[in-house]
Design a protein around this motif. Structure first.
Motif, mmCIF file in Angstrom:
data_model
loop_
_atom_site.group_PDB
_atom_site.id
_atom_site.type_symbol
_atom_site.label_atom_id
_atom_site.label_comp_id
_atom_site.label_asym_id
_atom_site.label_seq_id
_atom_site.Cartn_x
_atom_site.Cartn_y
_atom_site.Cartn_z
ATOM 1 N N ASP A 297 0.851 -1.190 0.000
ATOM 2 C CA ASP A 297 0.000 0.000 0.000
ATOM 3 C C ASP A 297 0.888 1.242 0.000
ATOM 4 N N LEU B 147 -3.434 -11.735 -2.922
ATOM 5 C CA LEU B 147 -3.292 -10.305 -2.624
ATOM 6 C C LEU B 147 -4.661 -9.642 -2.504
ATOM 7 N N ALA C 171 -5.574 -6.154 -0.909
ATOM 8 C CA ALA C 171 -5.306 -5.373 -2.115
ATOM 9 C C ALA C 171 -6.608 -5.269 -2.908
ATOM 10 N N THR D 48 0.369 -7.117 2.125
ATOM 11 C CA THR D 48 -0.960 -6.524 2.241
ATOM 12 C C THR D 48 -1.383 -6.478 3.704
#
Length: 408
Positions: free
Chosen positions: A187, A208, A213, A268
């Motif tokens: 991020d 992910l 994500a 993540t």
């Protein structure tokens, strides 16, 4: 015809200038020899005039919960508005275009209102319109039952529409356009050095996406993976190539040693979780308790995650928004639980970790240096999950990024 599916999210469609950028992407695809099929989401986000959540707010003013069938009729309107406007924009640019609702595009679903599943696609109308030289614009997020009832596909539904059309039309690519240049290694709001990935495997992007994500919905990836259709995550606002999602054989083509090539693909996080620790009795009584515990939560419609079960203890997490309901279910079933609110899950994802020793040791080392206590852990062949306190989440993401990504 060589089909290319181009899906554009609501932020790419809200203003005339943005729609002109979308038009440029469509025209570029035609110049490359593709027959584009454009899938659109509703314009904007909550608070914008035609966003789906805004339309729902208007209906809620009636003062009662909306029935699932009527809710789908309302929620399908946002994509219809978006599709008609985008079609007009293309026609004004000299690009012949036609708009199709999900039903007219042949998206057939089951009867689960508000979260329907696509059961088949009948693409004959799309093919007919494309043969006439038109760019087909399709409303994402919606379909129709065999009896003609309008349905919507739930969260990430427009991605799912694009993927299903890609498979039905045997498209060269499914392109998911967003406001970022691709799938990021972490991020960027947490890790300044995060960068777009050139390529990832289907399995990696599914993990992910499941672990926080939000660039593409995992259901869409699972659909294209079945037929091996490559998917690209690209930006509406740049000419960057984006991230290619494909088979592991393509991602690691030519790599002599996958472990050294890329052990971890991305980091993540999911905040706002609550951990439950439920003591169990030993022996057959404990087995009965396990069954009663998880069956009770399932009957209450509570989804549990991060599950560890041993002979004397069951540990799991739920979303913070529903933890009181979960606690009540446990109390009703006479379980005494230790409840730890304010948790977060951090995940290290990478197909390259399979069979590689020392990955967990490196995670523990990185978090120990930062003084982060690991509350719980679990793993699969592509992912290692760590539960930490919410206040340690960002520190943990940065620590793992430095451990695995900064040196690669």
């Amino acid at each position: 015809m060589k089909f290319l599916i181009q899906k554009f999210g609501g932020t790419s469609l809200t203003a005339p200038e943005m729609r002109r950028r979308v038009t440029a992407k469509v025209l570029a695809a035609r110049e490359e020899g593709y027959t584009p099929v454009v899938v659109v989401s509703a314009m904007g986000r909550h608070g914008d005039p035609y966003a789906t959540d805004t339309l729902l707010d208007v209906a809620r003013q009636a003062g009662r919960e909306i029935d699932g069938r009527e809710k789908d009729l309302l929620m399908s309107c946002g994509e219809i508005i978006s599709g008609v406007v985008m079609t007009a924009t293309l026609n004004s640019a000299g690009c012949p275009a036609v708009f199709l609702t999900g039903a007219l595009a042949g998206i057939i679903t089951d009867e689960s209102f508000n979260d329907a599943r696509i059961i088949r696609v009948k693409p004959e109308n799309i093919i007919k319109q494309a043969r006439e030289g038109k760019v087909v614009v399709v409303a994402g997020f919606q379909g129709v039952t065999g009896e003609g009832e309008i349905t919507t596909l739930g969260r990430g539904g427009s991605d799912t529409t694009a993927a299903a059309l890609g498979v039905a039309l045997n498209a060269g690519y499914v392109d998911i356009y967003t406001d970022v240049d691709g799938i990021m290694t972490a991020d960027p709001r947490i890790v300044n050095e995060a960068k777009p990935l050139d390529m990832v495997t289907y399995d990696e992007i599914c993990q992910l996406a499941h672990e926080g994500a939000k660039v593409v919905h995992p259901r869409a990836v699972e659909i294209v993976m079945q037929k091996g259709i490559p998917l690209r995550v690209r930006s509406t606002f740049s000419d960057a190539p984006g991230t290619l999602v494909t088979s592991s054989g393509e991602v690691y083509k030519g790599a002599i040693d996958i472990a050294r090539d890329r052990t971890i693909t991305g980091i993540t996080q999911i905040p706002d979780l609550v951990q439950f620790k439920v003591p169990l009795e030993n022996g057959s009584a404990g087995l009965t308790q396990q069954r009663r515990l998880f069956k009770g939560l399932a009957l209450a419609g509570i989804s549990v995650d991060f599950i560890n079960v041993s002979p004397d203890l069951a540990v799991f997490t739920v979303r913070e928004a529903i933890f009181r309901k979960a606690a009540q279910v446990l109390e009703n079933n006479e379980f005494k639980a230790e409840i730890n609110p304010g948790c977060a899950k951090v995940a290290a994802v990478g197909a390259g970790m399979t069979g590689v020793p020392g990955v967990m040791a490196a995670i523990v080392d990185a978090l120990t240096r930062e003084g982060v206590q690991i509350l719980q852990s679990s793993d699969s062949y592509t992912t290692i999950w760590i539960l930490v306190k919410r206040e340690d989440m960002e520190k943990s993401v940065r620590a793992l990024y430095r451990q695995f990504m900064s040196v690669e």
